[in-house]
Design a protein around this motif. Sequence first.
Motif, PDB file in Angstrom:
ATOM      1  N   ALA A 217      83.912  12.735  49.986  1.00  0.00           N
ATOM      2  CA  ALA A 217      84.911  11.676  50.067  1.00  0.00           C
ATOM      3  C   ALA A 217      84.307  10.411  49.485  1.00  0.00           C
ATOM      4  CB  ALA A 217      85.327  11.437  51.520  1.00  0.00           C
ATOM      5  N   THR A 218      85.164   9.524  48.995  1.00  0.00           N
ATOM      6  CA  THR A 218      84.635   8.302  48.405  1.00  0.00           C
ATOM      7  C   THR A 218      85.630   7.145  48.503  1.00  0.00           C
ATOM      8  OG1 THR A 218      83.686   7.369  46.369  1.00  0.00           O
ATOM      9  CG2 THR A 218      85.434   8.971  46.096  1.00  0.00           C
ATOM     10  N   ASN A 219      85.139   5.990  48.887  1.00  0.00           N
ATOM     11  CA  ASN A 219      85.844   4.711  48.777  1.00  0.00           C
ATOM     12  C   ASN A 219      84.815   3.598  48.919  1.00  0.00           C
ATOM     13  OD1 ASN A 219      85.393   4.142  51.531  1.00  0.00           O
ATOM     14  ND2 ASN A 219      87.436   4.753  52.169  1.00  0.00           N
ATOM     15  N   VAL A 220      85.254   2.334  48.846  1.00  0.00           N
ATOM     16  CA  VAL A 220      84.271   1.245  48.866  1.00  0.00           C
ATOM     17  C   VAL A 220      83.580   1.110  50.218  1.00  0.00           C
ATOM     18  CG1 VAL A 220      85.421  -0.091  47.066  1.00  0.00           C
ATOM     19  CG2 VAL A 220      86.032  -0.477  49.446  1.00  0.00           C
ATOM     20  N   GLY A 221      84.239   1.544  51.271  1.00  0.00           N
ATOM     21  CA  GLY A 221      83.646   1.407  52.592  1.00  0.00           C
ATOM     22  C   GLY A 221      82.581   2.427  52.901  1.00  0.00           C
ATOM     23  N   ILE A 222      82.696   3.631  52.309  1.00  0.00           N
ATOM     24  CA  ILE A 222      81.758   4.716  52.621  1.00  0.00           C
ATOM     25  C   ILE A 222      80.912   5.120  51.432  1.00  0.00           C
ATOM     26  CG2 ILE A 222      83.271   5.620  54.424  1.00  0.00           C
ATOM     27  CD1 ILE A 222      84.181   7.787  52.482  1.00  0.00           C
ATOM     28  N   GLY A 223      81.221   4.634  50.241  1.00  0.00           N
ATOM     29  CA  GLY A 223      80.473   5.054  49.059  1.00  0.00           C
ATOM     30  C   GLY A 223      80.785   6.498  48.728  1.00  0.00           C
ATOM     31  N   VAL A 224      79.781   7.350  48.854  1.00  0.00           N
ATOM     32  CA  VAL A 224      79.939   8.795  48.643  1.00  0.00           C
ATOM     33  C   VAL A 224      79.510   9.492  49.922  1.00  0.00           C
ATOM     34  CG1 VAL A 224      79.233  10.792  47.281  1.00  0.00           C
ATOM     35  CG2 VAL A 224      79.512   8.563  46.168  1.00  0.00           C
ATOM     36  N   ARG A 225      80.425  10.203  50.553  1.00  0.00           N
ATOM     37  CA  ARG A 225      80.157  10.839  51.844  1.00  0.00           C
ATOM     38  C   ARG A 225      80.487  12.321  51.765  1.00  0.00           C
ATOM     39  NH1 ARG A 225      82.787   9.105  57.743  1.00  0.00           N
ATOM     40  NH2 ARG A 225      81.479  10.486  59.023  1.00  0.00           N
ATOM     41  N   ALA A 226      79.527  13.160  52.104  1.00  0.00           N
ATOM     42  CA  ALA A 226      79.726  14.608  52.039  1.00  0.00           C
ATOM     43  C   ALA A 226      80.772  15.065  53.047  1.00  0.00           C
ATOM     44  CB  ALA A 226      78.413  15.328  52.299  1.00  0.00           C
ATOM     45  N   ILE A 227      81.532  16.081  52.664  1.00  0.00           N
ATOM     46  CA  ILE A 227      82.472  16.747  53.565  1.00  0.00           C
ATOM     47  C   ILE A 227      81.914  18.133  53.846  1.00  0.00           C
ATOM     48  CG2 ILE A 227      84.798  17.718  53.785  1.00  0.00           C
ATOM     49  CD1 ILE A 227      85.787  15.468  51.978  1.00  0.00           C
ATOM     50  N   HIS A 228      81.586  18.401  55.118  1.00  0.00           N
ATOM     51  CA  HIS A 228      80.962  19.683  55.432  1.00  0.00           C
ATOM     52  C   HIS A 228      81.929  20.680  56.057  1.00  0.00           C
ATOM     53  CE1 HIS A 228      80.546  19.499  59.879  1.00  0.00           C
ATOM     54  NE2 HIS A 228      80.481  18.200  59.694  1.00  0.00           N
ATOM     55  N   GLY A 229      83.210  20.257  56.182  1.00  0.00           N
ATOM     56  CA  GLY A 229      84.181  21.203  56.716  1.00  0.00           C
ATOM     57  C   GLY A 229      85.601  20.770  56.431  1.00  0.00           C
ATOM     58  N   VAL A 230      86.432  21.735  56.039  1.00  0.00           N
ATOM     59  CA  VAL A 230      87.868  21.517  55.885  1.00  0.00           C
ATOM     60  C   VAL A 230      88.564  22.582  56.717  1.00  0.00           C
ATOM     61  CG1 VAL A 230      89.831  21.438  54.321  1.00  0.00           C
ATOM     62  CG2 VAL A 230      87.594  20.602  53.550  1.00  0.00           C
ATOM     63  N   ASP A 231      89.250  22.152  57.751  1.00  0.00           N
ATOM     64  CA  ASP A 231      89.839  23.083  58.714  1.00  0.00           C
ATOM     65  C   ASP A 231      88.718  23.981  59.261  1.00  0.00           C
ATOM     66  OD1 ASP A 231      92.332  21.930  58.280  1.00  0.00           O
ATOM     67  OD2 ASP A 231      92.809  23.306  56.647  1.00  0.00           O
ATOM     68  N   GLU A 232      88.817  25.299  59.094  1.00  0.00           N
ATOM     69  CA  GLU A 232      87.795  26.209  59.613  1.00  0.00           C
ATOM     70  C   GLU A 232      86.721  26.557  58.585  1.00  0.00           C
ATOM     71  OE1 GLU A 232      87.826  26.803  62.803  1.00  0.00           O
ATOM     72  OE2 GLU A 232      89.647  25.582  62.849  1.00  0.00           O
ATOM     73  N   LEU A 233      86.855  26.049  57.369  1.00  0.00           N
ATOM     74  CA  LEU A 233      85.891  26.361  56.312  1.00  0.00           C
ATOM     75  C   LEU A 233      84.698  25.417  56.389  1.00  0.00           C
ATOM     76  CD1 LEU A 233      85.187  27.867  53.622  1.00  0.00           C
ATOM     77  CD2 LEU A 233      86.344  25.968  52.449  1.00  0.00           C
ATOM     78  N   THR A 234      83.501  25.965  56.289  1.00  0.00           N
ATOM     79  CA  THR A 234      82.282  25.167  56.272  1.00  0.00           C
ATOM     80  C   THR A 234      81.765  25.041  54.844  1.00  0.00           C
ATOM     81  OG1 THR A 234      81.659  25.886  58.504  1.00  0.00           O
ATOM     82  CG2 THR A 234      79.908  25.004  57.109  1.00  0.00           C
ATOM     83  N   LEU A 235      81.378  23.807  54.487  1.00  0.00           N
ATOM     84  CA  LEU A 235      80.824  23.518  53.169  1.00  0.00           C
ATOM     85  C   LEU A 235      79.440  22.896  53.332  1.00  0.00           C
ATOM     86  CD1 LEU A 235      84.032  21.892  51.662  1.00  0.00           C
ATOM     87  CD2 LEU A 235      83.027  24.055  50.893  1.00  0.00           C
ATOM     88  N   PRO A 236      78.551  23.060  52.355  1.00  0.00           N
ATOM     89  CA  PRO A 236      77.214  22.468  52.472  1.00  0.00           C
ATOM     90  C   PRO A 236      77.280  20.944  52.441  1.00  0.00           C
ATOM     91  CG  PRO A 236      77.527  23.406  50.293  1.00  0.00           C
ATOM     92  CD  PRO A 236      78.706  23.839  51.107  1.00  0.00           C
ATOM     93  N   ALA A 237      76.489  20.313  53.290  1.00  0.00           N
ATOM     94  CA  ALA A 237      76.480  18.851  53.360  1.00  0.00           C
ATOM     95  C   ALA A 237      75.374  18.232  52.527  1.00  0.00           C
ATOM     96  CB  ALA A 237      76.328  18.406  54.814  1.00  0.00           C
ATOM     97  N   ASP A 238      74.482  19.051  51.970  1.00  0.00           N
ATOM     98  CA  ASP A 238      73.300  18.523  51.289  1.00  0.00           C
ATOM     99  C   ASP A 238      73.216  18.972  49.838  1.00  0.00           C
ATOM    100  OD1 ASP A 238      72.906  21.162  51.831  1.00  0.00           O
ATOM    101  OD2 ASP A 238      70.908  20.944  52.710  1.00  0.00           O
ATOM    102  N   HIS A 239      74.339  19.125  49.182  1.00  0.00           N
ATOM    103  CA  HIS A 239      74.310  19.551  47.791  1.00  0.00           C
ATOM    104  C   HIS A 239      73.655  18.461  46.930  1.00  0.00           C
ATOM    105  CE1 HIS A 239      75.636  20.871  43.811  1.00  0.00           C
ATOM    106  NE2 HIS A 239      75.888  22.054  44.371  1.00  0.00           N
ATOM    107  N   PRO A 240      72.728  18.821  46.032  1.00  0.00           N
ATOM    108  CA  PRO A 240      72.014  17.802  45.249  1.00  0.00           C
ATOM    109  C   PRO A 240      72.923  16.954  44.363  1.00  0.00           C
ATOM    110  CG  PRO A 240      71.523  20.042  44.464  1.00  0.00           C
ATOM    111  CD  PRO A 240      72.207  20.177  45.774  1.00  0.00           C
TER     112      PRO A 240
END
Length: 257
Positions: A217-240
């Motif tokens: 996710a990205t906006n001026v308040g958070i910069g670039v923030r990893a998304i590690h889950g959408v609903d029940e799906l898990t995604l990596p939070a530390d992708h280079p």
Amino acid sequence: MAELNGKPISPDDLQTLALTNYGHFTSMRVEDGRVRGLDLHFARLQRDCRAVFGVDLDLEAVREFARRAVPSRGVCIARLTVFDPAMDLGHVGDDAHPQVLVTTRPAGSLSLPAMRVQSVAYSRDMPQVKSVGIFGSLRHRRAAQQAGFDDALFTDASSVISEGGTWNIGFIRDDQVIWPDAEFLLGTTMELLRRLHLSRTATVHLADLADYDAAFATNVGIGVRAIHGVDELTLPADHPAIDRLRRAYTELQGDLL
């Protein structure tokens, strides 16, 4: 700090904004008087003012109003809200004379933990305009948080992903950034990242998220923030690739306000 056209705002003016709730805004992260994507913020204000009020803004005056309210040292979020204090709820079709409210608040960290989001079918009214009317976005954010998520992720009726409640979403596949091909508010941070990293657009369905390497996710308040889950799906939070995007964004010096 709250000033209207460079002067302290009155309770009556704030009442108009609160009760009529018609206008648009941009939020800028200001670091020692500098703003990343300053040109993008002012282009947004001009574009949205034409769309919402049918008139142009005096951008030099707007810049001066912002300079007055923003400290020259330190970090803050400055919000520039454009509205007409004289607008009457029953006669919103009258000629508008928009003014500029500048408010400031403390800025949070740009190193935030990854978040989990809940998908919901929802499309904002005039999604291309950063309007002050965000009831729907906040309603879905509240529901997502009450369900144990951090925020809501919007899709259309066919489960095509568009944007988050107050942020853009990007995806990583084979080290390339992919932005949704959908209707959403084009964020200034997203625009800057498109300048910094090879990217393309594609239609992204919820059902296809497992085919992507990561999401953020990205906006001026958070910069670039990893998304590690959408609903029940898990995604990596530390992708280079997300780390590289974050570093590239934070290393941008920005323009003097």
